[in-house]
Design a protein around this motif. Structure first.
Motif, PDB file in Angstrom:
ATOM      1  N   TYR A 164       0.703  -0.705  -0.049  1.00 47.87           N
ATOM      2  CA  TYR A 164       0.624   0.092   0.115  1.00 47.87           C
ATOM      3  C   TYR A 164       0.788   1.028  -0.542  1.00 47.87           C
ATOM      4  N   SER A 165       1.738   1.654  -0.054  1.00 40.44           N
ATOM      5  CA  SER A 165       2.941   2.208  -0.375  1.00 40.44           C
ATOM      6  C   SER A 165       2.870   3.141  -2.176  1.00 40.44           C
ATOM      7  N   TYR A 166       1.180   3.889  -1.687  1.00 37.44           N
ATOM      8  CA  TYR A 166       0.767   4.008  -2.927  1.00 37.44           C
ATOM      9  C   TYR A 166      -0.146   5.167  -2.435  1.00 37.44           C
ATOM     10  N   VAL A 167      -0.627   5.999  -4.212  1.00 40.14           N
ATOM     11  CA  VAL A 167      -1.547   7.438  -3.572  1.00 40.14           C
ATOM     12  C   VAL A 167      -2.699   6.322  -4.644  1.00 40.14           C
ATOM     13  N   GLY A 168      -3.777   6.469  -3.296  1.00 43.24           N
ATOM     14  CA  GLY A 168      -4.864   5.621  -4.011  1.00 43.24           C
ATOM     15  C   GLY A 168      -5.926   6.453  -5.186  1.00 43.24           C
ATOM     16  N   ALA A 169      -5.583   7.339  -6.007  1.00 35.56           N
ATOM     17  CA  ALA A 169      -6.736   8.201  -6.790  1.00 35.56           C
ATOM     18  C   ALA A 169      -7.853   7.541  -7.571  1.00 35.56           C
ATOM     19  N   TRP A 170      -8.739   7.890  -7.411  1.00 29.96           N
ATOM     20  CA  TRP A 170      -9.912   7.153  -7.804  1.00 29.96           C
ATOM     21  C   TRP A 170     -10.916   8.127  -9.127  1.00 29.96           C
ATOM     22  N   GLU A 171     -10.963   7.215 -10.571  1.00 31.80           N
ATOM     23  CA  GLU A 171     -11.601   8.367 -11.020  1.00 31.80           C
ATOM     24  C   GLU A 171     -13.074   7.911 -10.847  1.00 31.80           C
ATOM     25  N   PHE A 172     -14.466   9.018 -11.243  1.00 32.12           N
ATOM     26  CA  PHE A 172     -15.613   8.621 -10.950  1.00 32.12           C
ATOM     27  C   PHE A 172     -16.092   7.794 -12.342  1.00 32.12           C
TER      28      PHE A 172
END
Lengths: 254, 637
Positions: free
Chosen positions: B602-610
């Motif tokens: 989980y060493s990441y940025v979780g960026a969500w797309e709508f």
């Protein structure tokens, strides 16, 4: 102090829009916890109105902890209500008794036109600050902060004036609707600091000019403003305004 | 979509210099040709407007309240960090950087944090130059205090009103540009949609909150400085009008939303007293400099605090974390309070509070010293609780305060939509999974005064921008979408008020997506949020009309957006199978109850797309690389 429940009778100024007539309307606020803030009590009244399909009472509020200056109504004739040194949002219902009648009105001043109910237009204050109520320091290239020495007593005095939250209670309390305490507080804050010195004379002349152009009245030294100021800003700030203005006049800035 | 953070090359200390040089510039004579839209007038928005206006761009500045001076930055109490090392106690840019990366539990981008630490020094200089009355010592030099997560004094302050003074400083600098004709103010406007033309952000649709009119504004770049989303929990320390609407509508137009589950619960707030409450009030972290946190050693001890002898008190922070004591970071302090309350040691009528006691400090320093440091906070406490903290210990409990997540931005603060920049709390960039105290003000001013003007200029100089008018189809479509949503809210004519729905949503969020989260709880939360959202659209009651000042209608639109956003927050928390910073999953903890990170996965940025309301969003990952600070188990023991 344990909370209890009270009922209060409200008389609230209702005005549908800016140029329409308004009137006082009666409401009963039942089962009000004495732990509630005054605005939370108004929230409860509004919930009932909405459930009945009626228009809610419009009032400004934001931080609800006495620092943003958004809220403010005249409660039983006193801006921000009976507690000294407190905003409307900091007033709690434990200050009232069961069965008490409370009148709630907006700030009344020509320069603060009512927009609806308890909501007024205070943009005149922004225009006063925009007329020189700043220090012209460009962004970037400032010298090291500690190269400007400011004695602690001066810094504290400047902070006393800078504490103004721009709520407008001073204007609402004044029979002349004068904005001298508000304007004087900013003038004092900046005039006390060495950084504010170069623009000192021009600043007071421009700010006072804008204050008058906005239609705020003259100061007749009665001190209602100081009495209702939620940040307890003293009337000596007005004396400072006058002194700064006189100084500018002597120097030919006016 | 690959997420490119656009981090400059070279050693960390030279990255920002390098980026500034790489950036294209806009000739001063050409700047007036560009119109820049800035939404929000807190520290980030006001300072960005001041900086861009001063450079000669035409800035349109929008604010939701009647005056830009009231933005919620004003409520920040304790202070602003800067690596000045005026105290000679071991501070440096590198140490502030290190403390912030560690405090964020290794979930922030190193390069951004380093730049923030570098700029912290300039911020203090800039603020003093504009007349911010920081606290001073008798010799006239600036004073400092300590804050959580640091073992030195690097926090500058103006009594307990630092946010107010910094905001008024930025506000005045911004009004100077209004005076000069470079910035135009639009008060009482709410952004309801972002307009995207040919893939570029080209304008916004706003609602005039006095007349109810929808207005269209065109520009060559849009800067969102609209703060966080704390009120998705209903009760928080945020202001009544703070909301996620602008960010959420931009998200629906294609901007990715990063790490929404990283929410900060502040350990020292005035506890909840009843269901009528509309907000919670923070008691500044600076109080932990002199206040000692304790609970009784005996369970459900109902004696008043002064009757509990010293040996029967448990100063649990000092006991568990001897090297940082009462000044552990916020996430750690909050969880420790919850742990004591859950075990039955909490105090007050509800058992959901702990003591913050100043007696020892008053005895040692005298009441006048304590008064000088904290009087406005003590007064605020007294107004709300009717108790005097000079005489009895304060009672405090954790509450939602700040949100580290936000719209995803690259190193240039640009979102995944070209021309849309996001500054301050509204972006996700600098605080990882937990923000250290006195760092929010620092970030807002760094982004606004010193970063955006360089990166926005680079975008404008390099972008191919066609001529677009507000009659363009994209403007019409955005305005129609905003209007349809308002019509939809007014059409329901149900029986439950917006506040009731908001409160119900808040209960779900606090109970299942609050300080301790579990897989089953999060799954339940998602179902409950969906059901509540359906109810909202069937049964919400909004009175009044659209074409008039109507705060309840404004409020309904914001809560409608929270109903959608809350699901994303819970989904993000569900997918992140680790504990880090403000995100605590009960399944992932060490034997002594500390957060257990999982850097391998989980060493990441979780960026969500709508992808639509109620449908599974798409996760994009930006891997985090740590070249300077080696991630380790955070220890404050």
């Amino acid at each position: 102090m344990p909370a209890k429940t009270i009922t209060v009778n409200l008389k609230v100024w209702r005005q549908p829009a800016k140029d329409q007539p308004g009137r006082m309307v009666d409401y009963v606020a039942k089962d009000i916890s004495t732990d509630m803030s005054f605005l939370e009590m108004l929230d409860v009244v509004n919930e009932d109105l909405i459930r009945k399909g009626e228009d809610a009472i419009a009032f400004d509020s934001d931080c609800r902890e006495g620092i943003c200056g958004a809220c403010g109504c005249v409660i039983n004739g006193i801006p921000h209500g009976p507690d000294a040194g407190a905003t409307t949002c900091q007033l709690h219902m434990r200050r009232f008794t069961d069965g008490q009648t409370i009148t709630v009105e907006p700030w009344r001043a020509k320069s603060f036109p009512v927009l609806k109910d308890l909501t007024v237009d205070r943009s005149a204050f922004d225009r006063i600050i925009a007329s020189g109520g700043y220090i012209s320091a460009g962004i970037g290239g400032a010298q090291d902060a500690n190269s400007i020495l400011i004695p602690r007593s001066i810094a504290e005095e400047a902070m006393d004036s800078a504490a103004c939250i721009g709520c407008g209670a001073c204007v609402a309390a004044c029979k002349n609707a004068a904005a001298h305490l508000f304007t004087g507080a900013k003038i004092t804050h900046l005039a006390l600091l060495p950084q504010g010195a170069p623009e000192r004379a021009l600043r007071v002349v421009r700010m006072v000019g804008q204050m008058e152009a906005e239609g705020f009245g003259a100061c007749s030294n009665e001190g209602e403003c100081e009495a209702v100021c939620p940040k307890l800003i003293p009337i000596s700030n007005i004396a400072k305004l006058v002194r700064e203005y006189t100084r500018a006049w002597w120097r030919g800035t006016t | 979509m690959t997420l490119d953070g656009k981090i400059p090359g070279g050693p960390i200390s030279e990255k920002w210099e390098r980026r500034k040089f790489e950036n294209k510039l806009v000739n001063p004579a050409n700047r007036r040709k560009y119109e820049i839209i800035i939404v929000g007038t807190g520290l980030a928005g006001s300072s960005a407007a001041a900086a861009l206006g001063e450079q000669g761009y035409r800035v349109k500045l929008f604010c939701i309240l009647d005056s830009p001076r009231r933005a919620h930055s004003i409520s920040a109490q304790g202070g602003i960090n800067a690596a000045k090392n005026y105290r000679n106690d071991g501070d440096s840019i590198y140490r502030l950087f290190y403390d912030t990366v560690k405090g964020g539990d290794y979930r922030a981008r190193e390069a951004n944090v380093y730049r923030l630490a570098q700029l912290s020094v300039d911020i203090i200089d800039q603020c003093v130059a504009t007349g911010v009355p920081f606290a001073r010592e008798y010799g006239g030099l600036l004073d400092n205090r300590s804050f959580g997560g640091a073992q030195l004094s690097r926090t500058f302050y103006a009594r307990g009103q630092t946010g107010q003074q910094l905001l008024l400083g930025a506000y005045q600098s911004m009004l100077r540009q209004v005076d000069a004709g470079n910035v135009t103010l639009f008060p009482r406007r709410e952004m309801l949609d972002l307009v995207v033309v040919d893939g570029q952000a080209r304008g916004i649709v706003t609602r005039n909150l006095i007349t109810g009119d929808l207005e269209r504004h065109e520009g060559q770049a849009v800067l969102l400085c609209t703060g966080g989303y704390g009120p998705v929990y209903y009760l928080s320390t945020n202001a009544i009008n703070s909301n996620v609407t602008a960010a959420w509508r931009a998200h629906k137009r294609g901007a990715l939303f990063a790490n929404p589950c990283f929410t900060q619960i502040h350990p020292t707030c005035i506890p909840v007293s009843g269901d009528h409450q509309s907000k919670l009030t923070l008691m500044s972290e600076s109080l932990r400099n002199d206040g000692r946190v304790w609970v009784p050693r005996k369970k459900e001890d109902t004696r008043p605090p002064e009757q509990i002898p010293e040996e029967e008190r448990d100063y649990y922070l000092e006991r568990r974390y001897p090297s940082f004591g009462n000044l552990v970071p916020r996430d750690v302090a909050s969880r420790a309070a919850k742990e004591r309350a859950d075990e039955g040691f909490g105090v007050g009528e509800t058992g959901l509070s702990v003591y913050l006691d100043f007696k020892e400090a008053i005895d040692r320093l005298g009441v006048e010293t304590i008064r000088a440091r904290y009087d406005n906070l003590f007064e605020m406490y007294k107004h709300i609780t009717a108790e005097d903290p000079y005489k009895v210990p304060m009672r405090i409990y954790p509450a939602i305060h700040y949100t580290m997540g936000g719209l995803w931005v690259d190193y240039n603060l640009q979102s995944t939509i070209p021309g849309l920049f996001v500054l301050g709390e509204a972006n996700f960039s600098d605080h990882g999974a937990n923000r250290l105290g006195a760092s929010a003000l620092m970030q807002g001013l760094a982004d606004g005064y010193f970063i955006a003007s360089y990166t926005v200029a680079n975008y404008l100089a390099g972008a191919s921008l066609s001529k677009v008018s507000t009659d363009h189809g994209a403007f019409k479509e955005a305005a129609a979408t905003a209007q349809a949503r308002i019509d939809q809210v007014l059409r329901v004519k149900g029986t439950r008020t917006v506040r009731q729905f908001h409160r119900d949503l808040g209960h779900i969020m606090w109970d299942y997506v609050g300080m301790a989260r579990t897989e089953s709880g999060l799954n339940a939360a998602i179902q409950k949020i969906r059901a509540l959202r359906d109810d909202f659209w069937k049964d919400v009651a909004v009175s009044g009309e659209q074409s008039n000042l109507n705060p309840m209608l404004d409020y309904a639109g914001r809560v409608a957006d929270y109903m959608e956003f809350a699901e994303l927050l819970a989904l993000d928390a569900l997918h992140r199978n680790e504990s880090c910073g403000g995100h605590f999953r009960e399944e992932y903890q060490t034997p002594d109850g500390e957060a257990r990170r999982d850097d391998d996965h989980y060493s990441y940025v979780g960026a969500w797309e709508f992808t639509g309301v109620g449908t599974q969003p798409v996760l994009h990952k930006e891997a985090l690389e740590f070249q300077e600070v080696r991630p380790s188990q955070r220890s404050y023991k």
